[in-house]
Design a protein around this motif. Sequence first.
Motif, short mmCIF file in Angstrom:
data_model
loop_
_atom_site.label_atom_id
_atom_site.label_comp_id
_atom_site.label_asym_id
_atom_site.label_seq_id
_atom_site.Cartn_x
_atom_site.Cartn_y
_atom_site.Cartn_z
N PRO A 20 -4.36 -11.96 4.36
CA PRO A 20 -3.74 -12.08 3.04
C PRO A 20 -3.64 -10.71 2.37
O PRO A 20 -4.60 -9.94 2.39
CB PRO A 20 -4.70 -13.00 2.27
CG PRO A 20 -5.44 -13.76 3.33
CD PRO A 20 -5.54 -12.82 4.49
N GLY A 21 -2.51 -10.42 1.79
CA GLY A 21 -2.33 -9.17 1.05
C GLY A 21 -1.80 -8.06 1.91
O GLY A 21 -1.01 -7.25 1.44
N VAL A 22 -2.23 -7.98 3.19
CA VAL A 22 -1.78 -6.88 4.03
C VAL A 22 -0.31 -7.03 4.39
O VAL A 22 0.47 -6.09 4.28
CB VAL A 22 -2.64 -6.79 5.31
CG1 VAL A 22 -2.08 -5.77 6.26
CG2 VAL A 22 -4.08 -6.46 4.93
N SER A 23 0.08 -8.22 4.81
CA SER A 23 1.46 -8.42 5.23
C SER A 23 2.43 -8.32 4.04
O SER A 23 3.61 -8.10 4.22
CB SER A 23 1.62 -9.77 5.91
OG SER A 23 1.27 -10.82 5.01
N GLU A 24 1.90 -8.49 2.81
CA GLU A 24 2.75 -8.45 1.64
C GLU A 24 2.80 -7.07 0.98
O GLU A 24 3.47 -6.89 -0.04
CB GLU A 24 2.25 -9.48 0.62
CG GLU A 24 2.30 -10.91 1.16
CD GLU A 24 1.70 -11.91 0.18
OE1 GLU A 24 1.28 -11.48 -0.92
OE2 GLU A 24 1.65 -13.10 0.50
N ARG A 62 12.63 23.93 2.93
CA ARG A 62 11.65 22.93 3.35
C ARG A 62 12.33 21.61 3.74
O ARG A 62 13.44 21.33 3.32
CB ARG A 62 10.67 22.64 2.22
CG ARG A 62 11.28 21.81 1.09
CD ARG A 62 10.50 21.90 -0.20
NE ARG A 62 10.61 23.21 -0.80
CZ ARG A 62 10.13 23.50 -2.02
NH1 ARG A 62 9.52 22.58 -2.73
NH2 ARG A 62 10.26 24.71 -2.51
N TRP A 63 11.64 20.83 4.54
CA TRP A 63 11.95 19.42 4.69
C TRP A 63 10.62 18.69 4.73
O TRP A 63 9.61 19.23 5.17
CB TRP A 63 12.78 19.13 5.94
CG TRP A 63 12.05 19.28 7.23
CD1 TRP A 63 11.90 20.39 7.99
CD2 TRP A 63 11.34 18.24 7.92
NE1 TRP A 63 11.14 20.14 9.10
CE2 TRP A 63 10.79 18.82 9.08
CE3 TRP A 63 11.11 16.88 7.65
CZ2 TRP A 63 10.02 18.09 9.99
CZ3 TRP A 63 10.34 16.15 8.56
CH2 TRP A 63 9.82 16.76 9.72
N GLY A 64 10.63 17.48 4.23
CA GLY A 64 9.37 16.76 4.18
C GLY A 64 9.55 15.26 4.20
O GLY A 64 10.64 14.72 4.02
N ILE A 65 8.45 14.59 4.46
CA ILE A 65 8.38 13.13 4.42
C ILE A 65 7.21 12.76 3.52
O ILE A 65 6.10 13.29 3.67
CB ILE A 65 8.14 12.54 5.82
CG1 ILE A 65 9.24 12.99 6.80
CG2 ILE A 65 8.09 11.01 5.76
CD1 ILE A 65 8.95 12.60 8.23
N LYS A 66 7.45 11.88 2.56
CA LYS A 66 6.37 11.40 1.71
C LYS A 66 6.45 9.88 1.63
O LYS A 66 7.53 9.29 1.73
CB LYS A 66 6.44 12.01 0.32
CG LYS A 66 7.72 11.72 -0.45
CD LYS A 66 7.70 12.43 -1.79
CE LYS A 66 8.99 12.20 -2.57
NZ LYS A 66 9.00 12.90 -3.88
N GLY A 67 5.31 9.25 1.46
CA GLY A 67 5.31 7.81 1.42
C GLY A 67 4.13 7.25 0.68
O GLY A 67 3.17 7.96 0.36
N SER A 68 4.20 5.98 0.38
CA SER A 68 3.11 5.28 -0.29
C SER A 68 3.09 3.84 0.18
O SER A 68 4.11 3.27 0.60
CB SER A 68 3.28 5.34 -1.81
OG SER A 68 4.43 4.62 -2.21
N GLU A 69 1.92 3.24 0.10
CA GLU A 69 1.75 1.82 0.42
C GLU A 69 0.88 1.19 -0.65
O GLU A 69 -0.21 1.68 -0.96
CB GLU A 69 1.09 1.64 1.79
CG GLU A 69 0.90 0.18 2.16
CD GLU A 69 0.09 -0.01 3.42
OE1 GLU A 69 0.17 -1.13 3.98
OE2 GLU A 69 -0.62 0.91 3.83
N ASP A 70 1.36 0.10 -1.21
CA ASP A 70 0.61 -0.64 -2.22
C ASP A 70 -0.49 -1.44 -1.53
O ASP A 70 -0.23 -2.34 -0.74
CB ASP A 70 1.56 -1.57 -2.97
CG ASP A 70 0.89 -2.30 -4.11
OD1 ASP A 70 -0.34 -2.14 -4.29
OD2 ASP A 70 1.58 -3.05 -4.82
N LEU A 71 -1.76 -1.10 -1.86
CA LEU A 71 -2.90 -1.78 -1.25
C LEU A 71 -3.43 -2.91 -2.12
O LEU A 71 -4.37 -3.60 -1.73
CB LEU A 71 -4.03 -0.77 -1.00
CG LEU A 71 -3.67 0.41 -0.10
CD1 LEU A 71 -4.84 1.38 0.01
CD2 LEU A 71 -3.24 -0.06 1.28
N GLY A 72 -2.82 -3.09 -3.29
CA GLY A 72 -3.25 -4.15 -4.18
C GLY A 72 -4.30 -3.67 -5.17
O GLY A 72 -5.00 -2.67 -4.94
N GLY A 73 -4.39 -4.35 -6.27
CA GLY A 73 -5.40 -4.01 -7.28
C GLY A 73 -5.19 -2.66 -7.92
O GLY A 73 -6.15 -2.03 -8.38
#
Length: 380
Positions: A20-24, A62-73
């Motif tokens: 729960p939470g990970v797949s979402e 420059r070139w770059g990659i940035k990212g984020s993942e919502d882990l909840g809470g």
Amino acid sequence: MRRLNAAALSGVAFALASMPGVSEAQSSVTLYGIIDAGITYVSNTGGSHVIKFDDGVSYGNRWGIKGSEDLGGGLSAVFVLESGFHLSNGQLGFGGSLFGRQAYVGLKNDWGTLSFGNQLDMTEEMVYSYNISGWASGYAIHQGDFDRFNGDRLPNAVKFLSNEFHGFMFGGMYSFGNIAGNFHEQSAWSVGAHYANGPFTVGTAYTQLNDPHGIYAFDPYAMIGVHTFLGQPTVSVDPATGAVTSLFSENPFPVDKQGTFGIGSSYAIGDVTLMGNFTFTTIKGLGQSSHMRVAEGGADWQVTPAFSAIGGYQYTNFEGHHWNQVSAGLHYLLSKRTDVYISGDYLKASSGVDAVIGYSFTPSSTTTQADVRIGMRHSF
């Protein structure tokens, strides 16, 4: 440790995805970059003028990659991988490092971001933007970048950068030297804070490097054009031709500590933003200690939404020498992502110094050096 086989790994991945939470979890990845190129004229480099192709001046390529993942809470995982390069030949910058500009992973919540890797120091985060001459001309960093106003990094770093609270933000970081048996050697640390309220902003930071090395090692003649540094000669002069050769181009000058305090401020009055800064840098080595002081001021006039005029003046004092530099630039936006510009600098150093603008060119054979540049920049 026993290795997991492919089937086991697939099972683990399926189990995690089913939790729960990970797949979402919501995630995003962004590719971005800046490309800058143009032609530069320099009045005197080692006794001769030069007209050359140069790149990464107004902004570093420059070139770059940035990212984020919502882990909840309210918690997110974040990362940045950013590579610097030379458009002229396609080679990597930052000593050939693939992600020399930035490379970190971390966690972010409502308080701020805790991150780990090769990261921008607090001088860059809090006061770098007040280098008004640098906005006019990308060459116009402070003399030798002794005060790290060029937007510098610390490797092997643990960093905390707060979010903004009522206009106030702060941060600190520690860079591990990773030297066996000596926790202090090649380590560094940096702290800073910033405040913004309407048209007024102010920032301050202190950064210290112990045993500066790698791309931040010292070649005093190439950096600021002096013939002595901390009481030691920095060049050899051919008595027949007068040719000057740096003594530390291959093996860096042994600096034990580089500590720099900086403060800057800005105030917007309509379409004009006034900026100023002051830095105090201490360099220690071979039992000697010297201080560099830099004072700078200038303005950015947004003439129209597409056209801006920027100018700045720098005064530098170090070991009895003086530098006076003026810089100016005109920037025109062809679109939100593309602009063209023309810029120029003039530097006058005191007697006994071979002028060199912003650690960007071969030092002049006289106490003066000037440049003019026409370029374009595109971001994506």
